[in-house]
Design a protein around this motif. Sequence first.
Motif, PDB file in Angstrom:
ATOM      1  N   ASN A 152     -10.303  98.875 -51.481  1.00 39.26           N
ATOM      2  CA  ASN A 152      -9.129  99.663 -51.693  1.00 39.26           C
ATOM      3  C   ASN A 152      -8.125  99.483 -50.304  1.00 39.26           C
ATOM      4  O   ASN A 152      -6.879  99.552 -50.404  1.00 39.26           O
ATOM      5  N   ALA A 153      -8.853  99.097 -49.227  1.00 37.17           N
ATOM      6  CA  ALA A 153      -7.994  99.046 -48.094  1.00 37.17           C
ATOM      7  C   ALA A 153      -7.345  97.724 -48.074  1.00 37.17           C
ATOM      8  O   ALA A 153      -6.050  97.555 -47.834  1.00 37.17           O
ATOM      9  N   LEU A 154      -7.828  96.649 -48.699  1.00 37.74           N
ATOM     10  CA  LEU A 154      -7.232  95.290 -48.845  1.00 37.74           C
ATOM     11  C   LEU A 154      -6.114  95.397 -49.962  1.00 37.74           C
ATOM     12  O   LEU A 154      -4.929  95.113 -49.703  1.00 37.74           O
ATOM     13  N   ILE A 155      -6.155  96.328 -50.898  1.00 35.70           N
ATOM     14  CA  ILE A 155      -5.048  96.658 -52.010  1.00 35.70           C
ATOM     15  C   ILE A 155      -4.008  97.164 -51.170  1.00 35.70           C
ATOM     16  O   ILE A 155      -2.927  97.010 -51.562  1.00 35.70           O
ATOM     17  N   ARG A 208      -8.860 106.437 -38.586  1.00 37.63           N
ATOM     18  CA  ARG A 208      -9.024 105.490 -39.712  1.00 37.63           C
ATOM     19  C   ARG A 208     -10.425 104.623 -39.406  1.00 37.63           C
ATOM     20  O   ARG A 208     -11.095 104.548 -38.330  1.00 37.63           O
ATOM     21  N   THR A 209     -10.934 104.278 -40.427  1.00 33.19           N
ATOM     22  CA  THR A 209     -12.222 103.657 -40.563  1.00 33.19           C
ATOM     23  C   THR A 209     -12.330 102.136 -40.142  1.00 33.19           C
ATOM     24  O   THR A 209     -11.219 101.638 -40.489  1.00 33.19           O
ATOM     25  N   VAL A 210     -13.440 101.846 -39.858  1.00 34.20           N
ATOM     26  CA  VAL A 210     -13.390 100.173 -39.732  1.00 34.20           C
ATOM     27  C   VAL A 210     -12.980  99.579 -41.219  1.00 34.20           C
ATOM     28  O   VAL A 210     -12.339  98.698 -40.922  1.00 34.20           O
ATOM     29  N   ALA A 211     -13.513 100.133 -42.291  1.00 34.83           N
ATOM     30  CA  ALA A 211     -13.279  99.627 -43.521  1.00 34.83           C
ATOM     31  C   ALA A 211     -11.579  99.423 -43.670  1.00 34.83           C
ATOM     32  O   ALA A 211     -10.870  98.424 -44.212  1.00 34.83           O
ATOM     33  N   GLU A 212     -10.809 100.575 -43.500  1.00 34.23           N
ATOM     34  CA  GLU A 212      -9.341 100.694 -43.416  1.00 34.23           C
ATOM     35  C   GLU A 212      -8.704  99.617 -42.328  1.00 34.23           C
ATOM     36  O   GLU A 212      -7.864  98.828 -43.099  1.00 34.23           O
ATOM     37  N   VAL A 213      -9.184  99.363 -41.427  1.00 37.82           N
ATOM     38  CA  VAL A 213      -8.384  98.498 -40.491  1.00 37.82           C
ATOM     39  C   VAL A 213      -9.122  97.048 -40.755  1.00 37.82           C
ATOM     40  O   VAL A 213      -8.091  96.300 -40.797  1.00 37.82           O
ATOM     41  N   ALA A 254     -12.668 103.417 -36.147  1.00 39.02           N
ATOM     42  CA  ALA A 254     -12.122 102.127 -35.682  1.00 39.02           C
ATOM     43  C   ALA A 254     -11.680 102.363 -34.381  1.00 39.02           C
ATOM     44  O   ALA A 254     -11.321 103.473 -33.931  1.00 39.02           O
ATOM     45  N   THR A 255     -11.670 101.356 -33.582  1.00 35.92           N
ATOM     46  CA  THR A 255     -11.683 101.367 -32.161  1.00 35.92           C
ATOM     47  C   THR A 255     -10.214 101.018 -31.763  1.00 35.92           C
ATOM     48  O   THR A 255      -9.648 101.152 -30.588  1.00 35.92           O
ATOM     49  N   GLY A 256      -9.496 100.441 -32.807  1.00 36.47           N
ATOM     50  CA  GLY A 256      -8.088  99.985 -32.606  1.00 36.47           C
ATOM     51  C   GLY A 256      -7.456  99.380 -33.913  1.00 36.47           C
ATOM     52  O   GLY A 256      -8.037  99.587 -34.628  1.00 36.47           O
ATOM     53  N   GLU A 257      -6.277  99.094 -33.751  1.00 38.21           N
ATOM     54  CA  GLU A 257      -5.272  98.683 -34.649  1.00 38.21           C
ATOM     55  C   GLU A 257      -5.365  97.153 -34.808  1.00 38.21           C
ATOM     56  O   GLU A 257      -5.645  96.427 -33.739  1.00 38.21           O
ATOM     57  N   PRO A 258      -5.306  96.670 -36.178  1.00 37.31           N
ATOM     58  CA  PRO A 258      -5.259  94.923 -36.012  1.00 37.31           C
ATOM     59  C   PRO A 258      -4.295  94.700 -35.296  1.00 37.31           C
ATOM     60  O   PRO A 258      -3.187  95.028 -34.953  1.00 37.31           O
ATOM     61  N   ARG A 259      -4.572  93.361 -34.333  1.00 35.22           N
ATOM     62  CA  ARG A 259      -3.697  92.877 -33.809  1.00 35.22           C
ATOM     63  C   ARG A 259      -2.927  91.434 -34.281  1.00 35.22           C
ATOM     64  O   ARG A 259      -3.546  90.851 -35.104  1.00 35.22           O
ATOM     65  N   SER A 260      -1.935  91.110 -33.570  1.00 39.88           N
ATOM     66  CA  SER A 260      -1.466  89.913 -34.182  1.00 39.88           C
ATOM     67  C   SER A 260      -2.218  88.623 -33.613  1.00 39.88           C
ATOM     68  O   SER A 260      -2.689  88.668 -32.563  1.00 39.88           O
ATOM     69  N   VAL A 261      -2.356  87.784 -34.640  1.00 45.92           N
ATOM     70  CA  VAL A 261      -3.050  86.703 -34.441  1.00 45.92           C
ATOM     71  C   VAL A 261      -2.280  85.317 -34.608  1.00 45.92           C
ATOM     72  O   VAL A 261      -1.771  85.289 -35.648  1.00 45.92           O
ATOM     73  N   PRO A 262      -2.228  84.375 -33.725  1.00 43.42           N
ATOM     74  CA  PRO A 262      -1.323  83.357 -33.920  1.00 43.42           C
ATOM     75  C   PRO A 262      -1.682  82.079 -34.617  1.00 43.42           C
ATOM     76  O   PRO A 262      -3.016  82.224 -35.066  1.00 43.42           O
ATOM     77  N   MET A 263      -0.935  81.970 -35.568  1.00 44.94           N
ATOM     78  CA  MET A 263      -1.354  80.885 -36.544  1.00 44.94           C
ATOM     79  C   MET A 263      -0.550  79.446 -35.801  1.00 44.94           C
ATOM     80  O   MET A 263       0.499  79.321 -35.313  1.00 44.94           O
ATOM     81  N   PRO A 264      -1.293  78.162 -36.370  1.00 46.95           N
ATOM     82  CA  PRO A 264      -2.222  78.129 -37.310  1.00 46.95           C
ATOM     83  C   PRO A 264      -3.461  78.333 -36.663  1.00 46.95           C
ATOM     84  O   PRO A 264      -3.578  78.550 -35.118  1.00 46.95           O
ATOM     85  N   ALA A 303     -17.902 102.560 -42.095  1.00 45.47           N
ATOM     86  CA  ALA A 303     -17.581 103.880 -42.311  1.00 45.47           C
ATOM     87  C   ALA A 303     -17.387 104.542 -40.796  1.00 45.47           C
ATOM     88  O   ALA A 303     -16.796 105.913 -40.830  1.00 45.47           O
ATOM     89  N   ALA A 304     -17.555 103.811 -39.643  1.00 42.93           N
ATOM     90  CA  ALA A 304     -17.381 104.417 -38.233  1.00 42.93           C
ATOM     91  C   ALA A 304     -15.912 104.563 -37.921  1.00 42.93           C
ATOM     92  O   ALA A 304     -15.059 103.601 -38.708  1.00 42.93           O
TER      93      ALA A 304
END
Length: 581
Positions: free
Chosen positions: A48-51, A17-22, A177-187, A174-175
């Motif tokens: 397109n990654a956002l969509i 996965r690229t940085v754009a996708e992640v 990605a070094t990892g997957e999105p992590r969970s971020v606490p809200m608020p 385009a590089a």
Amino acid sequence: MTMTRHHPAPATSVPTRTVAEVAGRLLATLGVTTCFGVVGSGNFHLTNALIAAGVPFVAARHEGGAVTMADAYARTSGALVAVSVHQGPGFTNALTGLTEAAKSRTPLLVLAPETANPRSNFAVDQEAIVRATGALYLRVSRPESAADVLVSAVRQARAGRGTVVVGLPLHVLAAPATGEPRSVPMPLAAPAEPASERDVATLAEALATAERPVIVAGRGARDAQPYLERLADRVGALPATSAAAHGLFAGHDFDLGLLGGFSTPAVADLAAEADLVVAWGCSLTGWTTRHGRLIHPAARVIHVDHRPEGLAATHPRTGAGAEVIGGDCARTAVAVLDALGGRLPYAREGYRTPAVRERLRAGRRWNRLPIADPATEAGRVDPRALAARLDRLLPEERTLVTDSGAFMGYPIAYLDVPDEAGFCFTQAFQSIGLGLATGIGAALARPDRLTVAALGDGGALMGMADLETAVRLRLPLLVVVFNDDAYGAEVHHFTGHPLDAVTFPEVDLAAIAAGYGCAAATVRDLAGLAAVTDWLREPTRPLLVDAKVSRELTPWWLEDAFVGHSAPPAPAAGTAAGHAP
């Protein structure tokens, strides 16, 4: 015997996965609800990654329109919104809308790819440009920092820093990605604190002892409405708003409405007779106070804001020092109510006398007053009568937006709004040309209400490309062009000078709108508004009304609006009411 060497089959690999996708997935996780933009090669994969992550994308026809749509959507809905633009010219096309959002401190994320190649045609110093607009700039300089920068951008936007531009170098997007999105606490942001006990006591004492108190709420107090209304009722204050919070006290018996250049004479006089003015999340600009004329010289002035360092601590009329109290408006109002509990267990009359009630009933809104000296220019309609008739024709549940220009006082003064979410005012930068995009963003944010976009002909022609966007989205959007075939503000301001540069031949805007696929009508008298009545029965696409308005009238608010634009400010002396339409 011949030996045959067998090669093992390659293992099935997981696509990198690229940085754009992640980044697209992470932004969806962080709460981005909608994205606006214009797609080019630089932001194609990110968009397109956002969509793909479930974020709806609204394709605009111009980047300036995209940012303004997002700004209006964020203001009207309160949601976290993003904008995606192409690098270089895609970014620079967005600058006017970006500056408006930054000056208004709209929580907004602008995703701006950029080239690191100084020889590229797309090369421009995006960071320097962003800083000049007043927005915050954060750059993703390395693939491994992408998540941290995006989380920080969302935190900053939600913490009140306003508009944040994220620079995304193309080689980083385009590089791998070094990892997957992590969970971020809200608020993501801690609530602001109320004022100190000492300041709360000071404010409570001032409100309890004033004979004619007025409270003025601005953009920074929109979330404090129920507490400010209760506070005003307790101390007998007249509530009012700046332009940015118009509608906050709509329906209240003693609401002064929008204070400033658009106020009626009755409202202006009542404001100028106050002995205490408390501004909540409102800077009491020259426009809001008519350059001091709406504030009595002897009135006590107190500002309450969670960002007191951004306020001018001076009396709007005299220039003397004014009191500034730092604290969250909603939490401070609650604290003042508690402090008043023992002293004022019941509501007092204060400024809410029978005489004041009668003055407000008779003269609070322009649309309830007779029109003096109606315009009679052949083939052109009086803009006051036009706006007043529209107010009666249109449903009460509406969102009003206006572009900038000489015309704008007519819809603001004559069209009522149901609440603070019913008025979207992109005027912090005072640019014309943002009104149509503002209307599109507001209409998308509140599909349950009819959105009315009031434009001048100059601003309409500047933003015309995004009529196609409104048609493509099949928005039930009413666009009313107050068309005087001129840059009317300059015509009225520079009387006696050559005006060839600011007057134009008549343009058939209805025909242009029909070419985009809009319903369209040309209106030269009030009878022509039957087209609006017909459209309201089945508003399945936008309607543009090309209203040919009279050029005889000089809008009453222009004298105050132009103070400081091209000449030294006028003296503060003068009557409170100032001008009559």
